[in-house]
Design an enzyme around this catalytic site. Structure first.
Site, PDB file in Angstrom:
ATOM      1  N   ILE A  76       0.835  -1.206   0.000  1.00 55.46           N
ATOM      2  CA  ILE A  76       0.000   0.000   0.000  1.00 55.46           C
ATOM      3  C   ILE A  76       0.865   1.250   0.000  1.00 55.46           C
ATOM      4  O   ILE A  76       0.570   2.226  -0.691  1.00 55.46           O
ATOM      5  CB  ILE A  76      -0.917   0.008   1.241  1.00 55.46           C
ATOM      6  N   LYS A 108      16.128  -0.330  -0.533  1.00 53.43           N
ATOM      7  CA  LYS A 108      14.785  -0.617  -1.038  1.00 53.43           C
ATOM      8  C   LYS A 108      14.042   0.673  -1.378  1.00 53.43           C
ATOM      9  O   LYS A 108      13.294   0.737  -2.360  1.00 53.43           O
ATOM     10  CB  LYS A 108      14.004  -1.429  -0.009  1.00 53.43           C
ATOM     11  N   ASN A 125       1.383   4.119   7.844  1.00 58.10           N
ATOM     12  CA  ASN A 125       1.025   2.972   7.015  1.00 58.10           C
ATOM     13  C   ASN A 125       1.793   1.705   7.377  1.00 58.10           C
ATOM     14  O   ASN A 125       1.252   0.604   7.289  1.00 58.10           O
ATOM     15  CB  ASN A 125       1.281   3.339   5.542  1.00 58.10           C
ATOM     16  N   TYR A 132      -1.432  -9.334  17.093  1.00 53.31           N
ATOM     17  CA  TYR A 132      -1.656  -8.482  15.921  1.00 53.31           C
ATOM     18  C   TYR A 132      -3.004  -7.774  16.028  1.00 53.31           C
ATOM     19  O   TYR A 132      -3.107  -6.551  15.812  1.00 53.31           O
ATOM     20  CB  TYR A 132      -1.606  -9.317  14.640  1.00 53.31           C
ATOM     21  N   LYS A 172      -3.742  -3.694  16.153  1.00 51.32           N
ATOM     22  CA  LYS A 172      -4.564  -2.987  15.166  1.00 51.32           C
ATOM     23  C   LYS A 172      -5.704  -2.226  15.840  1.00 51.32           C
ATOM     24  O   LYS A 172      -6.043  -1.113  15.418  1.00 51.32           O
ATOM     25  CB  LYS A 172      -5.107  -3.969  14.133  1.00 51.32           C
ATOM     26  N   THR A 204      -0.463  -8.287  -0.185  1.00 53.01           N
ATOM     27  CA  THR A 204       0.757  -7.573   0.184  1.00 53.01           C
ATOM     28  C   THR A 204       1.675  -8.498   0.968  1.00 53.01           C
ATOM     29  O   THR A 204       1.299  -9.626   1.325  1.00 53.01           O
ATOM     30  CB  THR A 204       0.444  -6.332   1.050  1.00 53.01           C
TER      31      THR A 204
END
Length: 328
Positions: free
Chosen positions: A37, A61, A118, A203, A207, A238
């Site tokens: 994203i 990168k 992000n 996780y 979030k 992703t």
């Protein structure tokens, strides 16, 4: 059932790389910008004429991503000239790197229009910890972005003073798990102080923590004209699932969308003119719409505690404040 269905099969996006208004003169930071994203966001913002700081740990990168973005043909029909894109070195799982990154940014820039928190990590190997010894998902998804945002807040406030209300925004990245598997009432502070051996649970907690932080920042900075929102970018193809068992991506592949759709969710959250300062702390669903019916128990958890009964959300913001204090 209707909301759950629409999480997997969202309505069409309204803001894309083709119709985003010119962002000439605007400055953006996108963490985790060299893949998924983040890469799509950087590409779209750059092509719309914005000045984009691609923030991440790997300069190699990042520079490869920047070169690729600059080589692509323009798709935006409302912008005739691309902007600029630069690398900003930061490791969100190492709190020591965050103030130097902010110092580097503010040495060159006096404004910041949108901060896209992000970057994130999902289901790393059990026992993975940050440089400061925190569970890795808590550190990367919550503590690092919280510190980064707090240190950038003076620049965001300065920008907001000369901008229309709610046009300066901070975007936090949630997940479908907030709706589907967050524990009733949200995780307790003990769940963060003593993380589970179940990495998926950790996780999910992180979030939901992003939504807590979005709500906390909305209360902290909404009066300055800064709009803080959390968003579920969507179910996407992703690298976020790279730590999961190999069978997982195969099973869910028919329900996954390309990463540019996640960027569309972020674009709507960052630029929709439907949103006002009163929407601070709300939750956005794919590919750009306010959540019509968030879980009542999670809304209860985000009570500010003005009456002395702070919920788990307000307590989590205080928890994060304590852990970033030495690095501000």
């Amino acid at each position: 059932m209707g909301i759950t269905w629409s999480l997997f099969f969202p309505p069409p996006p309204n803001i894309t790389e083709r119709n985003l208004q010119s962002q000439n003169g605007k400055v953006f930071i996108v963490t985790g910008g060299y893949s998924g994203i983040g890469f799509e966001l950087c590409k779209i913002l750059y092509q719309a004429g914005g000045k984009v700081y691609l923030a991440g740990r790997s300069e190699e990168k990042a520079q490869a991503a920047i070169a690729e973005i600059k080589s692509l043909p323009l798709k935006n029909t409302l912008s005739t000239e691309a902007g600029d894109i630069l690398f900003l070195s930061i490791s969100l799982d190492d709190l020591k790197t965050i103030k130097p990154a902010v110092d580097t940014f503010t040495a060159s820039e006096s404004r910041l229009d949108v901060l896209f928190n992000n970057a994130g990590v999902s289901n790393p190997p059990q026992g993975s910890v940050s440089s400061q010894g925190h569970e890795l998902q808590l550190a990367t998804n919550c503590l690092g972005p919280h510190l980064f945002t707090q240190l950038l807040l003076p620049t965001l406030q300065k920008t907001a003073r000369s901008s229309p209300s709610a046009s300066v925004r901070v975007i936090w990245t949630g997940s479908i798990v907030v709706d589907l598997s967050a524990p009733k009432g949200g995780p307790s502070i003990a769940d963060f102080e003593q993380p589970s051996t179940d990495q998926q649970r950790n996780y999910t907690n992180s979030k939901l923590g992003n939504w807590y932080l979005a709500k906390g920042l909305a209360e902290q900075a909404g009066g300055d004209g800064i709009l803080s929102l959390a968003q579920n970018p969507g179910n996407l193809k992703t690298a976020l699932v790279r730590h999961m068992p190999a069978i997982v991506p195969i099973i869910v592949r028919p329900l996954l969308y390309s990463a540019n759709y996640g960027a569309y969710t972020a674009l709507w959250t960052a630029f929709s003119k439907e949103l006002t300062i009163d929407d601070g702390g709300k939750y956005v669903l794919p590919w750009g719409r306010l959540h019509p019916s968030p879980r009542a128990d999670l809304l209860e958890a985000m009570k500010s505690g003005e009456d002395g009964t702070a919920g788990n959300g307000a307590k989590f913001v205080e928890f994060c404040d304590r852990h970033i204090g030495d690095f501000r």
